[in-house]
Design an enzyme around this catalytic site. Structure first.
Site, PDB file in Angstrom:
ATOM      1  N   GLU A 158       1.953   1.784  12.269  1.00  0.00           N
ATOM      2  CA  GLU A 158       2.587   2.355  11.081  1.00  0.00           C
ATOM      3  C   GLU A 158       1.590   3.271  10.369  1.00  0.00           C
ATOM      4  O   GLU A 158       1.084   2.951   9.297  1.00  0.00           O
ATOM      5  CB  GLU A 158       3.082   1.245  10.137  1.00  0.00           C
ATOM      6  N   GLU A 191       6.005  -8.827   3.186  1.00  0.00           N
ATOM      7  CA  GLU A 191       4.757  -8.114   3.447  1.00  0.00           C
ATOM      8  C   GLU A 191       3.992  -7.833   2.150  1.00  0.00           C
ATOM      9  O   GLU A 191       4.521  -7.156   1.266  1.00  0.00           O
ATOM     10  CB  GLU A 191       5.049  -6.787   4.142  1.00  0.00           C
ATOM     11  N   ASP A 216      -0.073  -6.594   7.439  1.00  0.00           N
ATOM     12  CA  ASP A 216      -0.483  -5.203   7.627  1.00  0.00           C
ATOM     13  C   ASP A 216      -1.970  -5.097   7.300  1.00  0.00           C
ATOM     14  O   ASP A 216      -2.383  -5.298   6.154  1.00  0.00           O
ATOM     15  CB  ASP A 216       0.341  -4.296   6.710  1.00  0.00           C
ATOM     16  N   GLN A 263       0.769  -4.972  11.499  1.00  0.00           N
ATOM     17  CA  GLN A 263       0.824  -3.507  11.460  1.00  0.00           C
ATOM     18  C   GLN A 263      -0.579  -2.973  11.232  1.00  0.00           C
ATOM     19  O   GLN A 263      -1.424  -3.642  10.618  1.00  0.00           O
ATOM     20  CB  GLN A 263       1.776  -2.999  10.377  1.00  0.00           C
TER      21      GLN A 263
END
Length: 270
Positions: free
Chosen positions: A246, A143, A178, A206
């Site tokens: 998240e 990530e 993300d 995310q």
């Protein structure tokens, strides 16, 4: 519509950890993720998943000494044995929890380190981890993370992550995309979704509001539009993964803080 998973490390902090599973299920979540499960027995977590009909969709491998400020050891020379031991532990938890995805944190760049050496260590560790995970039927995720939250983090951009995945060449190594981190570091989020999702290299999304990392209906990102883009591209390319929630509830750990901030999800589902 994307499937949403509650991140139980950030959401439902008004409850003890093992009680968060039931709270998430009561609010309609069918999937959950969290950072690190290792303070709890895998069997106890599995019991909560089973009791509440939840799927564990993502967890992290051990990050080194988190409390001392470490943010992963995947790229750190001299820590390879520790990396392998930690990943083996993560695989065992993933087996017990029936969790298909394990995120490997890259780590912070040590002062004066050679980026070429760090990338060589990182790719070597990822190749080994992907082999171990493939034998267990699991995916490994990496990530890109913004350097405002994690100053000095090695993996920062989508193009960097995708280049590493391509260099390693393991089909079960994917990128954890993300949108919060991407907006802070790069922007142009919708175009990146359209570009990268059809490649087959995106394993998970995310979301969080920018800049405060609160509910996704707060801040500068237009999540109704971005989630529509994910829907559209997923329908075209056949992606059927999860979107992890998240974020930190704006009201913190006050009673009911997480539930009261779920209006965005109710509107999306309604």
């Amino acid at each position: 519509m994307p499937r949403f998973a509650a991140n139980l490390s950030l959401l439902y902090n008004e409850h003890p950890f093992l009680d968060r599973f039931g709270a998430a299920a009561q609010d309609g979540f069918q999937g959950v993720e969290f950072l690190f499960p290792y303070a709890f027995a895998a069997a106890d977590i599995a019991a909560q998943l089973q009791a509440h009909g939840l799927q564990q969709v993502l967890m992290n491998a051990p990050p080194g000494d988190w409390d001392a400020g470490e943010r992963g050891i995947g790229c750190l020379p001299g820590r390879e044995a520790e990396f392998r031991t930690g990943f083996a532990s993560a695989l065992e938890y993933a087996r017990v929890l029936d969790c298909p995805r394990i995120h490997v944190l890259a780590g912070l760049v040590p002062p004066g380190a050679d980026p070429v050496e760090l990338e060589a260590v990182y790719t070597s560790n990822l190749l080994w981890a992907a082999g171990q995970a493939a034998a267990a039927g699991k995916q490994v995720l990496i990530e890109p993370i913004n350097t405002r939250d994690f100053p000095g983090y090695f993996l920062q951009r989508q193009d960097q992550a995708h280049a590493i995945v391509q260099a390693v060449g393991a089909p079960n190594l994917k990128v954890q995309f993300d949108l919060y981190h991407c907006q802070i570091m790069e922007g142009d989020v919708a175009t990146k979704i359209r570009h990268y999702l059809p490649t087959g290299r995106v394993g998970h999304f995310q979301i969080a509001g920018v800049p405060g990392r609160h509910e996704p209906d707060l801040g500068e990102l237009n999540y109704p539009y971005l989630l529509d883009v994910i829907d559209e591209v997923s329908a075209a390319c056949g992606w059927d993964g999860w979107v992890g929630c998240e974020y930190r509830p704006r009201r913190g750990v006050e009673p009911g803080a997480t539930r009261e901030g779920l209006g965005w999800l109710q509107r999306r589902s309604g």
